[in-house]
Design an enzyme around this catalytic site. Structure first.
Site, PDB file in Angstrom:
ATOM      1  CB  ALA A  91      -0.881  -0.021   1.239  1.00 29.95           C
ATOM      2  N   GLY A 113      -0.108  -5.413   0.852  1.00 24.69           N
ATOM      3  CA  GLY A 113      -1.330  -5.429   0.053  1.00 24.69           C
ATOM      4  C   GLY A 113      -1.134  -6.155  -1.273  1.00 24.69           C
ATOM      5  CD  GLU A 127      -3.433  -8.005   3.046  1.00 23.24           C
ATOM      6  OE1 GLU A 127      -3.196  -6.797   2.824  1.00 23.24           O
ATOM      7  OE2 GLU A 127      -4.101  -8.409   4.003  1.00 23.24           O
ATOM      8  CD  GLU A 174       0.933  -6.076   5.702  1.00 23.50           C
ATOM      9  OE1 GLU A 174       1.736  -6.998   6.004  1.00 23.50           O
ATOM     10  OE2 GLU A 174       0.322  -6.049   4.631  1.00 23.50           O
TER      11      GLU A 174
END
Ligand code: NAD
Length: 699
Positions: free
Chosen positions: A65, A105, A108, A128
């Protein structure tokens, strides 16, 4: 904000390829989710499309992200969860084609696809935790379903990346692609995807028969993070979520993840870690130093002094393949220094950190010498001899005569005036301080001390060198102790004062341990050696014409207890080097208080923590005001990498800003009536933080 061009749609026969083009790292920023959703919508209604590939343009898949969008309200932040949901519900097979790094992300997204293929060099991870958060778009629920709980926890709790081969072994990647990634992925999609549709990851279950989903296994994981991630919030949330993944339906975990992600994101710990993330990057930018400043290549390094610091400093260069010549005054000291370096490498090899061949290669790059003239070909020479101005001046005078005309001459002094050292040479513009921390081969920090006449090129080269050897270099100005030791000096004074007033040394250390520092002030003193601090206090007193210092700690030194190196100092140590209070030291402290007429009082942990942090911050504010550090974030980076201040508190300056600077000012006045630094007092009065100060115009 919609920018569908960030995702390009192309056809490869019956396969739709969605290429994410958001250089440099294809961050998941606004425009990317819209583009992906548009592509999926198009593919859903087109009967001629059998499968969809997600791939990154340029050098990588989605590397995470965009951290700058972290603070945006949810309706403005790029919709990663929505994109992941759409992928999961998509009726046709999807293939994530990975190269570069599939991070956070990015991974993911890939986990929400039916399949993942990767080139051999790809790296995957969920980092993260390093920002105090957790994978918030299904990662905590899908990764355990794909690779099992133990492996998923190890990846999510460490935040480390794994290579494609390992990812294939554990089932995270379905196929390694040898040639061109896109062609391989298209081939894979055409064959496997259409003939062997897998259940969605979200539909898979982890059975109770798997050994790592027992309640005991999760309890063990919770125990383990007390040691590895002491005091941190997000690791425990990650374990809770992995347990849901293992034991509950997907939807339950998916909803819980959203709640826990917000809890982590809004926590002071995550703010602290994000602050440090940016501060570290910012510290590499030196105000006033042009980006295109020329740097020189360091091909050969000289180190003077093979003691505690010299040996460690040399190893940093040997580790990256740069030859080092190390100079000592006598054969015995030289042999001792070399022996230490060798033993250090051999112990790393024994632990499997490097190979036996590495040991030979690195030692092969080291040339011992007893003659300063052997440094004539070195591009960078670092002096690490005794902390004496006379000795250093002598060395730099002789060095000036033998070193090449463009060589950088650096000193590792902790306290001495680099301008004064530079002045004995004919080339003060080539002189700089490179203040490594002990053990120099381990500690990540280097204070790069810019003297009055240090040239821009020497400064820029020093920054580049620090990076090359894997250090975090922070530029500081000349003053006694620079940034780190100057602040720690005040901190030590306050710690001794706390004991004088009634705290036990163990109380003081326990308070800082509770804040998250692995070592409190007295544990640190015992490790560094009580005699070192005492000698500095004696030296300072002499310089100021004051009587010899005679505090309780000076008296402890005089009993012969010098710290861990003499088997005990402020504390005794058991065979595991765990500190225990010493009755003689306590008696000495009691007698000292009685002599001074002090009636000891009880000090709360809160008071101890407040006073010690306020002292650090007050000196930090003076340092900023004097321009010794350019940014409060630089000070925070120094304290985290040099002194073990917990990154999740964001460093002392950020921590103080979070608490409110007025509170710091009040603490300084309330306890012992210390004068707040004018800058601190002004910011507090204006209701500002140090981050606000950084935005103020400078004259
Ligand atoms: P040390 O006593 O362990 O080593 C100094 C070495 O320098 C000795 O081996 C000595 O033989 C050698 N030496 C002395 N004069 C010399 C000369 N003229 N030519 C060549 N070699 C000579 O000291 P140290 O702890 O390594 O400290 C070295 C420097 O690093 C000091 O300036 C100190 O302030 C600084 N420093 C120390 C630490 C620390 O924690 N020890 C941390 C940061 C900086």
């Amino acid at each position: 904000m919609t920018n569908p061009q960030l995702v390009e749609q192309t056809r490869e026969g019956s396969v739709l390829v969605l290429t994410i083009n958001n250089p440099p790292v294809n961050a998941f920023s606004p425009g990317v989710p819209e583009g992906l959703k548009a592509g999926l919508d198009a593919a859903a209604v087109d009967d001629t499309i059998e499968a969809v590939i997600l791939i990154g343009g340029g050098r990588t898949f989605v590397a995470g992200a965009d951290i700058k969008t972290f603070n945006l309200p949810r309706d403005q932040a790029p919709d990663l969860r929505g994109t992941v949901e759409k992928l999961d519900a998509f009726p046709k097979p999807t293939v994530a084609a990975l190269h570069g790094t599939a991070l956070g992300g990015g991974l993911e997204l890939a986990l929400a696809c039916t399949y993942r293929v990767a080139v051999g060099g790809a790296r995957l991870g969920l980092p993260e935790v390093k920002l105090g958060v957790l994978p918030g778009a299904g990662g905590t629920q899908r990764l355990p379903r794909v690779v099992g709980v133990a492996k998923a926890l190890s990846m999510m709790l460490s935040g480390s990346l794994i290579g494609a081969a390992e990812a294939k072994d554990i089932g995270l990647v379905d196929e390694l692609i040898a040639g061109d990634l896109l062609s391989g992925a298209v081939e894979f999609a055409r064959t496997h995807a259409t003939i062997r549709p897998l259940p969605r990851v979200s539909e898979r279950t982890l059975t109770d028969s798997s050994p790592d989903v027992t309640p005991e296994a999760f309890q063990a994981a919770r125990e383990a993070i007390k040691r590895t991630h002491r005091g941190q919030l997000s690791p425990s949330l990650i374990i809770d979520l992995a347990e849901l993944a293992a034991t509950r339906p997907f939807q339950e975990g998916w909803q819980a993840e959203a709640v826990k992600f917000m809890e982590a994101r809004e926590s002071p710990q995550s703010r602290g870690l994000r602050h440090i993330f940016f501060a570290e990057r910012e510290s590499a930018r030196v105000p006033g130093l042009a980006k295109d400043t020329t740097t020189t290549t360091i091909r050969r390094v000289g180190v003077i002094g093979a003691g505690t610091m010299g040996g460690g400093i040399a190893m940093n260069f040997l580790n990256v393949g740069i030859p080092v010549t190390i100079v000592e005054t006598g054969q015995e000291a030289l042999d001792r220094g070399l022996g230490l370096i060798r033993r250090n490498y051999e112990s790393s090899a024994k632990k499997g950190r490097i190979s036996a061949e590495d040991v030979d290669t690195r030692l092969g790059l080291l040339t011992p010498s007893l003659d300063l003239a052997d440094l004539k070909d070195a591009d960078l020479i670092i002096e690490a001899v005794f902390e004496s101005m006379a000795v250093k001046k002598d060395i730099f005078t002789r060095l000036d005569a033998v070193a090449g005309p463009d060589a950088i001459l650096a000193t590792n002094t902790s306290t001495l005036d680099v301008n004064e050292i530079a002045a004995v040479t004919s080339r003060p513009q080539q002189v700089i301080g490179l203040h490594f921390f002990s053990p120099a081969n381990v500690m990540k920090l280097v204070e790069i001390v810019r003297a009055d006449r240090t040239s821009d090129s020497v400064l820029a080269t020093s920054m580049a060198v620090a990076k090359q050897i894997g250090k975090v270099g922070v530029v500081v100005g000349v003053c006694d102790g620079f940034v780190g030791n100057r602040m720690v000096h005040r901190y030590g004074e306050e710690a001794r004062q706390l004991v004088e007033e009634g705290a036990a040394p163990g109380d003081v250390d326990a308070a800082m341990n509770a804040l998250g520092l692995p070592m409190g002030p007295f544990q640190m003193t015992d490790m560094a050696g009580l005699d070192i601090g005492h000698a500095i206090r004696v030296h300072r007193a002499q310089q100021r014409g004051e009587p010899e210092p005679d505090g309780w700690l000076d008296r402890v030194v005089k009993t012969g207890r010098k710290g861990q190196k003499t088997g005990g100092g402020i504390y005794d140590y058991d065979e595991n080097r765990r500190p225990r209070p010493n009755a003689d030291v306590q008696a000495l402290i009691d007698a000292y208080r009685a002599e001074k007429g002090v009636t000891p009082r009880e000090l709360t942990q809160d008071e101890i923590t407040r006073r010690l942090t306020a002292t650090l911050v007050n000196e930090g504010a003076r340092i900023l005001d004097e321009g010794i550090a350019a940014r409060a974030g630089d000070i925070d980076v120094i304290y985290i990498y040099g002194y073990g201040f917990p990154a999740y508190r964001g460093g002392p300056m950020h921590y103080a800003s979070e608490q409110g600077l007025q509170g710091v000012v009040d603490d300084l006045k309330r306890y012992g009536g210390k004068a707040p630094a004018p800058l601190l007092e002004r910011l507090a009065a204006e209701g500002k933080t140090f981050a606000d100060w950084e935005k103020e115009p400078r004259s």
